[in-house]
Motif scaffolding. Sequence first.
Motif, PDB file in Angstrom:
ATOM      1  N   PRO A  91       6.498   3.420 -40.085  1.00 30.53           N
ATOM      2  CA  PRO A  91       5.423   4.234 -39.259  1.00 30.53           C
ATOM      3  C   PRO A  91       4.084   4.685 -39.951  1.00 30.53           C
ATOM      4  N   ASN A  92       3.301   5.237 -39.238  1.00 29.52           N
ATOM      5  CA  ASN A  92       1.734   5.441 -39.857  1.00 29.52           C
ATOM      6  C   ASN A  92       1.706   6.614 -40.930  1.00 29.52           C
ATOM      7  N   ASN A  93       2.663   7.341 -40.829  1.00 30.47           N
ATOM      8  CA  ASN A  93       2.708   8.431 -42.040  1.00 30.47           C
ATOM      9  C   ASN A  93       2.645   7.780 -43.304  1.00 30.47           C
ATOM     10  N   VAL A  94       3.585   6.662 -43.552  1.00 24.90           N
ATOM     11  CA  VAL A  94       3.960   6.403 -44.795  1.00 24.90           C
ATOM     12  C   VAL A  94       2.869   5.823 -45.789  1.00 24.90           C
ATOM     13  N   THR A  95       2.711   6.373 -46.852  1.00 23.95           N
ATOM     14  CA  THR A  95       1.436   5.941 -47.631  1.00 23.95           C
ATOM     15  C   THR A  95       2.160   5.110 -48.858  1.00 23.95           C
ATOM     16  N   SER A  96       3.459   5.154 -49.207  1.00 25.38           N
ATOM     17  CA  SER A  96       3.738   4.640 -50.320  1.00 25.38           C
ATOM     18  C   SER A  96       4.842   3.874 -49.987  1.00 25.38           C
ATOM     19  N   ILE A  97       5.395   2.641 -50.787  1.00 26.98           N
ATOM     20  CA  ILE A  97       6.317   1.650 -50.610  1.00 26.98           C
ATOM     21  C   ILE A  97       6.909   1.597 -51.938  1.00 26.98           C
ATOM     22  N   GLY A  98       8.264   1.952 -52.420  1.00 24.82           N
ATOM     23  CA  GLY A  98       8.441   1.880 -53.902  1.00 24.82           C
ATOM     24  C   GLY A  98       9.068   0.542 -54.244  1.00 24.82           C
ATOM     25  N   SER A  99       9.228   0.681 -55.870  1.00 22.13           N
ATOM     26  CA  SER A  99       9.547  -0.681 -56.106  1.00 22.13           C
ATOM     27  C   SER A  99      10.976  -1.216 -55.800  1.00 22.13           C
ATOM     28  N   PHE A 100      11.081  -2.260 -55.367  1.00 23.34           N
ATOM     29  CA  PHE A 100      12.367  -3.089 -55.094  1.00 23.34           C
ATOM     30  C   PHE A 100      13.010  -2.520 -53.765  1.00 23.34           C
ATOM     31  N   ALA A 101      11.953  -1.858 -52.961  1.00 20.37           N
ATOM     32  CA  ALA A 101      12.404  -1.143 -51.621  1.00 20.37           C
ATOM     33  C   ALA A 101      12.925  -2.115 -50.617  1.00 20.37           C
ATOM     34  N   PHE A 102      12.436  -3.349 -50.499  1.00 27.25           N
ATOM     35  CA  PHE A 102      13.168  -4.475 -49.753  1.00 27.25           C
ATOM     36  C   PHE A 102      13.591  -5.622 -50.473  1.00 27.25           C
ATOM     37  N   LYS A 103      13.919  -5.247 -51.810  1.00 30.67           N
ATOM     38  CA  LYS A 103      14.182  -6.663 -52.483  1.00 30.67           C
ATOM     39  C   LYS A 103      15.549  -7.278 -52.110  1.00 30.67           C
ATOM     40  N   ASP A 104      15.458  -8.630 -51.912  1.00 27.71           N
ATOM     41  CA  ASP A 104      16.693  -9.364 -51.784  1.00 27.71           C
ATOM     42  C   ASP A 104      17.179  -8.872 -50.155  1.00 27.71           C
ATOM     43  N   CYS A 105      16.260  -8.582 -49.444  1.00 30.70           N
ATOM     44  CA  CYS A 105      16.691  -8.498 -47.847  1.00 30.70           C
ATOM     45  C   CYS A 105      16.241  -9.856 -47.370  1.00 30.70           C
ATOM     46  N   SER A 106      17.363 -10.852 -47.704  1.00 32.64           N
ATOM     47  CA  SER A 106      17.205 -12.150 -47.542  1.00 32.64           C
ATOM     48  C   SER A 106      16.753 -12.678 -46.363  1.00 32.64           C
ATOM     49  N   SER A 107      17.306 -12.010 -45.154  1.00 30.50           N
ATOM     50  CA  SER A 107      16.762 -12.483 -43.655  1.00 30.50           C
ATOM     51  C   SER A 107      15.289 -12.001 -43.313  1.00 30.50           C
ATOM     52  N   LEU A 108      14.895 -11.081 -43.999  1.00 31.69           N
ATOM     53  CA  LEU A 108      13.758 -10.224 -43.377  1.00 31.69           C
ATOM     54  C   LEU A 108      12.582 -11.266 -43.382  1.00 31.69           C
TER      55      LEU A 108
END
Length: 337
Positions: A91-108
């Motif tokens: 969403p548009n509110n988000v300003t920060s994506i943290g470390s490893f947030a989507f790590k190893d989401c292999s199908s993404l």
Amino acid sequence: MRKYKKATAYLLILVLCLQISLTDGEIRRVKVQTSGDWDYEVNEDGTATITEYNGGESEVIIPAVLDGYKVTSIGYGAFKDCSSLTSISIPNNVTSIGSFAFKDCSSLTKINIPNSVTSIGWYAFEGTKWLDNKKAENSFVIINGILIDGHECKGMVNIPEGVTSIENDTFLGCIGLTSINIPSSVTNIGYSAFVYCSKLTSINIPNSVTSIGSYVFANCNELESISIPNGITNLYGTFYNCSKLESISIPNSVTSIGYDTFFGTKWLDNKRAIDPCVVVNGILIDGYECKGMVDIPDTVTSIADSAFEECRGLESINIPNSVRVSVKVHFRDATKI
């Protein structure tokens, strides 16, 4: 020389690369709340950070609000190892994506990242098809002016105008990189951004850069000269083990120099040969070669951490009144004092 330093500094760099989320140097202890498939924390400003997704959907839209709290951050490892995840909308509110947030989401493969995002942590997208596809399109992976990956770069590289930040570990281990030009749009270079770029011989850093992370050029063994831009105030481990580095231009703006910043460089060896007390901008950064009775110059205003560590030839030392010093930190294992 300090025999243990080489091994321990590799560990220090690894710790930097794997650091967990900290606030003011302390581990954050915040009550986790749950709303449907989402675990979240309430931040001090009344917004929410998503800490974990507990659902199993392949296509996910992150809610803008949870229990009345606006979602502004995706936390450390929030989606890590969600192997069934193929698409995510932030969403548009988000300003920060943290470390490893989507790590190893292999199908993404599909990620909708709004322009509101201004901070992206370590390895946030590592191990995703999305990142693999981005690398195949361009050796620079840039999101909203943030350069998050340059591992495919080779030879002489010009970072594009418009990039404002080079994130942590962006070029780590990029052994094909030989020279790099950074545009004046860049203001920040993150932790370990160029560590182990073993063939890097030259880098141009503009005065627009006001922040350089720890160990940013560590083990760049072919680097021979560098100019630190005006406005930089802190250096920590910056040039650790840059074995050929002989020329360093340090501006007067630098007021803090940390442990091992110049360790293993020709620059430090040459400075020691001139004077066993190596002083930069009033900071005594190294006294390892000092022996016997030593008078620290009146021009010194501070002593860097571990400046006299293992200085076993040092017998006595006179410190000017202006210097604040911790004996445990600065004179560890100086056994004759």
